[in-house]
Design a protein around this motif. Structure first.
Motif: not given
Ligand SMILES: Cc1cc2nc3c(=O)[nH]c(=O)nc-3n(C[C@H](O)[C@H](O)[C@H](O)COP(=O)(O)O)c2cc1C
Length: 264
Positions: A189-197, A229-231
Motif C-alpha cells: 500500500x505504501x501507506x504514509x500513516x498506520x494508526x494502531x488503535x 490511539x485509544x491508549x
C-alpha cells in the motif's frame, strides 16, 4: 529368494492359523528379507492388498519403494534408510500411492525381527492409512492461520492511511502474525500513516508493549509513520519497564477520528 529361506517361509505361511490372524489385522503387514539383494518383500497380508490395491503376486520380490511417488517426503525416506542400516525400529508418516494412483498417508512402522528357527533377521513393516486424520490436521492448521490472519485486520481508511485495531489479548504468536501482516500490507500500500488503535485492548502485557516497539521500528524502516490511539492511562504507566515510548516520539491521540483529523 534364497532356496532355504523360501522353504522356511513357506512353512510359516502354511501355518493357516497365523496367516489368517495376520490377514485380520486392520493394517498392512509386510515382511522383507534384508539378506537378499535390495531387501525384497517376501510376504504381505490381505490388509496390504486392501490398502494398496496390489495383489501379492505383483509385489513379492520387489522393494517396497514402488508405493512412493512425487509427494513422498525425502526426509522420511532418509529416516527409513538410517533405521534399516542400523537395524533399528523406525516410524514415519509419508505419502504413498495406491495401484490406481490415489495418494494416501501411510503411518509406517518398520522393525527388525530375529527368527531363531531360521537364524536370520527380517524386517516387518506395518502400514496404517491415516489420510483422514492428516487431512483433518491440514484443514485445522489452515483455519488456525486464517483466524490469526483475520484477527489482525488492517483497514485502509483513506489514501495512504490505514487503521489496525488491536482486539483482545496479544501473545507472542499473534504479535508475530501482526508484524508479518503489517510489513506485507505496507509494502503493497505504501501507506504514509498506520494508526494502531488500542481502545479495544483490555489487558496489557509485555507482548503488547514490545509489539508497539517492534512495529514502530519496522514502520520507520519502511517510511511509514505510526500513530497510536485509544491508549488508557494504565497502559502508559505499565509500559515504562518495557519500553520508553517517549524516546520513540510516537504520536498519540484519544480516538481514531482525532488522529485522522490531525493528519489532514
Ligand atoms: C518391511 C518394510 C516395509 C516398508 N514399507 C514401506 C511402505 O509401506 N511405503 C514406503 O514408501 N516405503 C516402505 N519401505 C521403505 C522402502 O522399502 C525403502 O527402504 C525406502 O524407500 C528407502 O530406501 P531407498 O532410498 O533405497 O528407496 C519399507 C521397507 C521395509 C524394510
Amino acid at each position: 529368494m534364497k532356496e532355504n529361506t523360501f522353504e522356511k517361509l513357506k512353512e510359516i505361511q502354511q501355518n493357516e492359523f497365523i496367516k489368517t490372524a495376520i490377514d485380520y489385522v486392520g493394517a498392512g503387514v509386510v515382511i522383507s528379507d534384508p539378506e537378499q539383494e535390495d531387501n525384497p518383500i517376501i510376504y504381505i497380508n490381505k490388509g496390504f492388498e486392501d490398502l494398496t490395491g496390489y495383489h501379492s503376486d505383483e509385489v513379492v520380490g520387489k522393494n517396497c519403494r514402488f508405493l512412493q511417488g512425487e509427494g513422498t517426503d525425502p526426509n522420511a525416506l532418509m529416516k527409513i534408510r538410517d533405521g534399516l542400516k542400523n537395524y533399528e525400529e523406525v516410524q514415519v508418516e509419508l505419502k504413498n500411492y495406491q495401484k490406481n494412483g490415489r495418494m494416501f498417508w501411510n503411518e509406517l512402522q518398520i522393525f527388525p525381527v530375529y527368527i531363531k528357527q531360521m537364524n536370520q533377521t527380517f524386517f516387518v513393516g506395518v502400514q496404517k492409512d491415516i489420510t483422514v486424520r492428516k487431512e483433518a490436521e491440514e484443514l485445522a492448521s489452515h483455519y488456525s492461520s486464517e483466524v490469526k490472519r483475520l484477527s489482525t485486520p488492517i483497514v485502509p481508511v483513506e489514501d495512504h492511511i490505514s487503521v489496525l485495531p488491536f482486539v483482545g489479548t496479544i501473545d507472542e504468536e499473534r504479535l508475530q502474525q501482526m508484524l508479518d501482516n503489517v510489513s506485507h500490507h505496507v509494502k503493497e500500500s505504501k501507506d504514509d500513516y498506520l494508526i494502531l488503535d488500542l481502545s479495544a485492548v483490555h489487558s496489557y502485557n509485555q507482548a503488547i508493549h514490545m509489539g508497539i516497539y517492534q512495529l514502530n521500528q519496522l514502520l520507520d524502516l519502511m517510511g511509514t509513520t505510526l500513530i497510536i490511539t485509544g491508549i488508557k492511562p494504565e497502559f502508559a504507566i505499565q509500559s515504562v519497564p518495557y519500553a520508553d515510548f517517549s524516546e520513540l516520539s510516537l504520536k498519540s491521540y484519544a480516538t481514531v477520528k482525532q488522529a485522522l483529523h490531525a493528519i489532514r
